[in-house]
Write a protein that holds these residues in place. Structure first.
Motif, PDB file in Angstrom:
ATOM      1  N   LYS A  19       0.748  -1.163   0.088  1.00  0.00           N
ATOM      2  CA  LYS A  19      -0.082  -0.037  -0.130  1.00  0.00           C
ATOM      3  C   LYS A  19       1.001   1.315   0.251  1.00  0.00           C
ATOM      4  O   LYS A  19       0.703   2.280  -0.696  1.00  0.00           O
ATOM      5  N   GLY A  20       1.876   1.211   0.784  1.00  0.00           N
ATOM      6  CA  GLY A  20       3.020   2.185   0.725  1.00  0.00           C
ATOM      7  C   GLY A  20       3.639   2.547  -0.516  1.00  0.00           C
ATOM      8  O   GLY A  20       3.936   3.706  -0.931  1.00  0.00           O
ATOM      9  N   ARG A  21       3.792   1.382  -1.200  1.00  0.00           N
ATOM     10  CA  ARG A  21       4.517   1.458  -2.504  1.00  0.00           C
ATOM     11  C   ARG A  21       3.547   2.329  -3.440  1.00  0.00           C
ATOM     12  O   ARG A  21       3.932   3.116  -4.331  1.00  0.00           O
ATOM     13  N   GLY A  22       2.264   1.972  -3.412  1.00  0.00           N
ATOM     14  CA  GLY A  22       1.422   2.408  -4.083  1.00  0.00           C
ATOM     15  C   GLY A  22       1.130   4.148  -3.956  1.00  0.00           C
ATOM     16  O   GLY A  22       1.189   4.895  -5.018  1.00  0.00           O
ATOM     17  N   ILE A  23       1.140   4.498  -2.709  1.00  0.00           N
ATOM     18  CA  ILE A  23       1.101   5.942  -2.358  1.00  0.00           C
ATOM     19  C   ILE A  23       2.199   6.559  -2.693  1.00  0.00           C
ATOM     20  O   ILE A  23       2.353   7.582  -3.240  1.00  0.00           O
ATOM     21  N   TYR A  24       3.464   5.818  -2.641  1.00  0.00           N
ATOM     22  CA  TYR A  24       4.745   6.453  -2.780  1.00  0.00           C
ATOM     23  C   TYR A  24       4.768   6.616  -4.466  1.00  0.00           C
ATOM     24  O   TYR A  24       5.264   7.656  -4.846  1.00  0.00           O
ATOM     25  N   ASN A  27       2.591   9.582  -5.589  1.00  0.00           N
ATOM     26  CA  ASN A  27       2.541  10.852  -4.989  1.00  0.00           C
ATOM     27  C   ASN A  27       4.085  11.391  -4.559  1.00  0.00           C
ATOM     28  O   ASN A  27       4.040  12.620  -4.516  1.00  0.00           O
ATOM     29  N   CYS A  28       4.957  10.367  -4.328  1.00  0.00           N
ATOM     30  CA  CYS A  28       6.360  10.662  -3.742  1.00  0.00           C
ATOM     31  C   CYS A  28       7.397  10.547  -5.026  1.00  0.00           C
ATOM     32  O   CYS A  28       8.451  11.523  -5.174  1.00  0.00           O
ATOM     33  N   SER A  29       7.316   9.497  -6.059  1.00  0.00           N
ATOM     34  CA  SER A  29       8.255   9.368  -6.945  1.00  0.00           C
ATOM     35  C   SER A  29       8.483  10.571  -7.864  1.00  0.00           C
ATOM     36  O   SER A  29       9.662  10.532  -8.422  1.00  0.00           O
TER      37      SER A  29
END
Length: 93
Positions: A19-24, A27-29
């Motif tokens: 889930k964190g990978r998806g958010i990252y 939004n973060c990449s």
């Protein structure tokens, strides 16, 4: 609980990391790079100190330097999944 205690005790579920990978990724990449691997990007999150969990949560929530605050978009649980990804995500693939 202190940051050091978190660093010694945390175990992340595969679901939380994903889930964190998806958010990252969404939004973060753009700034931190795909899979946290952009040498020209923002802070290299692969080197984020595990004993500084509270610093991570504060920075994501409130922003830091050029990074905008994400606290209005992500709740604490979502930030926790980002933490799981940053701490374990690319190490467990």
């Amino acid at each position: 609980m202190s940051d050091l205690a978190f660093a010694q005790e945390e175990v992340f579920s595969k679901e939380s990391i994903e889930k964190g990978r998806g958010i990252y990724s969404q939004n973060c990449s753009p700034c931190h790079g795909p899979q946290m691997a952009d040498p020209q990007g923002a802070f290299d999150l692969r080197t984020f100190p595990p004993e500084q969990r509270n610093r991570f949560f504060y920075s994501v929530t409130n922003g830091k330097n050029g990074m905008p605050p994400w606290g209005g978009l992500f709740n604490k649980e979502e930030i926790a999944t980002l933490w799981a990804y940053v701490m374990a995500g690319e190490k467990t693939k």
